[in-house]
Scaffold this active site. Structure first.
Site, PDB file in Angstrom:
ATOM      1  N   GLU A 123      25.942  -7.603   4.582  1.00  0.00           N
ATOM      2  CA  GLU A 123      25.253  -8.278   4.927  1.00  0.00           C
ATOM      3  C   GLU A 123      24.782  -8.288   6.520  1.00  0.00           C
ATOM      4  O   GLU A 123      23.387  -8.530   6.841  1.00  0.00           O
ATOM      5  CB  GLU A 123      25.302  -9.982   4.585  1.00  0.00           C
ATOM      6  CG  GLU A 123      25.556 -10.241   3.089  1.00  0.00           C
ATOM      7  CD  GLU A 123      24.228 -10.217   2.519  1.00  0.00           C
ATOM      8  OE1 GLU A 123      23.075  -9.898   2.949  1.00  0.00           O
ATOM      9  OE2 GLU A 123      24.514 -10.401   1.173  1.00  0.00           O
TER      10      GLU A 123
ATOM     11  N   TYR B   5      22.865  -4.987 -10.214  1.00  0.00           N
ATOM     12  CA  TYR B   5      23.431  -5.719  -9.317  1.00  0.00           C
ATOM     13  C   TYR B   5      23.094  -7.209  -9.539  1.00  0.00           C
ATOM     14  O   TYR B   5      24.153  -8.213  -9.439  1.00  0.00           O
ATOM     15  CB  TYR B   5      22.790  -5.244  -7.815  1.00  0.00           C
ATOM     16  CG  TYR B   5      23.136  -6.403  -6.584  1.00  0.00           C
ATOM     17  CD1 TYR B   5      24.103  -6.450  -6.130  1.00  0.00           C
ATOM     18  CD2 TYR B   5      22.100  -7.223  -6.169  1.00  0.00           C
ATOM     19  CE1 TYR B   5      24.632  -7.150  -5.113  1.00  0.00           C
ATOM     20  CE2 TYR B   5      22.638  -8.234  -5.048  1.00  0.00           C
ATOM     21  CZ  TYR B   5      23.635  -8.126  -4.731  1.00  0.00           C
ATOM     22  OH  TYR B   5      24.055  -8.903  -3.741  1.00  0.00           O
TER      23      TYR B   5
ATOM     24  N   TRP C 245      17.675  -5.177   1.148  1.00  0.00           N
ATOM     25  CA  TRP C 245      18.714  -5.186   0.550  1.00  0.00           C
ATOM     26  C   TRP C 245      19.031  -4.013  -0.337  1.00  0.00           C
ATOM     27  O   TRP C 245      20.212  -3.441  -0.460  1.00  0.00           O
ATOM     28  CB  TRP C 245      19.284  -6.624  -0.188  1.00  0.00           C
ATOM     29  CG  TRP C 245      20.653  -6.531  -0.884  1.00  0.00           C
ATOM     30  CD1 TRP C 245      20.908  -6.606  -2.295  1.00  0.00           C
ATOM     31  CD2 TRP C 245      21.918  -6.342  -0.148  1.00  0.00           C
ATOM     32  NE1 TRP C 245      22.510  -6.375  -2.388  1.00  0.00           N
ATOM     33  CE2 TRP C 245      22.793  -6.474  -1.160  1.00  0.00           C
ATOM     34  CE3 TRP C 245      22.443  -6.326   1.285  1.00  0.00           C
ATOM     35  CZ2 TRP C 245      24.250  -6.390  -0.794  1.00  0.00           C
ATOM     36  CZ3 TRP C 245      23.573  -6.578   1.636  1.00  0.00           C
ATOM     37  CH2 TRP C 245      24.665  -6.393   0.245  1.00  0.00           C
TER      38      TRP C 245
END
Length: 201
Positions: free
Chosen positions: A48, A26, A56
């Protein structure tokens, strides 16, 4: 102590990557690279929002399940979700089962679906600051803010339009992730390496 981390491949990366292969992918392929297009930006906004209060990496690992549950984050499709879909999502162990966040994602999709094509992209990117010079790049995590005047302004504009779960901290995380800002640290191999990711990606 440096906030960089040397990976098993010998490449220096931002230290938050740790040892997780998916986080490393990522960081290398997505984080800080310009993201455009209605569907990708709606997805990013939604994820988000679901991340608020969580890590995350938790959201990243659940992203395939989120995409399956939310019709690939096609705004028109999500906008058509009704009460039965909400209950379906609340029963889906593959995603974050938070009713307020689910309802916000559906409500946000309805707002996006009402916008002329390209308006969400134009609106969000209008708050992107000018690209930073290498001299302005953060040297450690202490130099990476949680919010900025730009993320405050983006949050305010989205909330005024009716969007939810778009607070300033959430929007700064989106700005980092979508490449509106590049917060790769000095010395990171991927600092300044952003390339545009389009809606076809």
């Amino acid at each position: 102590m440096s906030d960089l981390r040397i990976g098993p491949d010998g490449i220096a990366r931002c230290g938050w990557v740790g040892d997780d292969p998916e986080y490393r992918r990522y960081h290398d392929e997505e984080w800080g690279r310009p993201l455009h297009g209605e569907r990708p930006l709606f997805e990013k906004m939604s994820l988000e929002g679901f991340q608020a209060g969580l890590s995350w990496i938790t959201i990243l690992r659940k992203r395939p399940a989120f995409r399956a549950a939310f019709a690939g984050f096609a705004p028109d499709a999500v906008a058509a979700f009704g009460d039965a879909d909400v209950e379906r999502l609340m029963g889906d162990a593959g995603i974050v089962r938070n009713r307020a966040k689910i309802l916000a994602a559906i409500g946000n999709a309805r707002l996006v679906a009402q916008m002329p094509e390209g308006e969400l992209d134009t609106l969000m990117w209008s708050f992107a600051p000018p690209p930073r010079s290498e001299a302005d790049r953060p040297v450690d995590f202490g130099g990476v803010p949680a919010t900025t005047p730009a993320s405050d302004a983006l949050s305010k504009a989205l909330r005024a339009a009716g969007f939810r779960f778009v607070g300033p901290t959430t929007m700064y995380a989106l700005m980092q992730s979508a490449g509106m800002v590049d917060d790769h640290l000095v010395g990171c191999r991927f600092a300044g390496s952003g390339v545009t990711v389009t809606s076809g990606s």
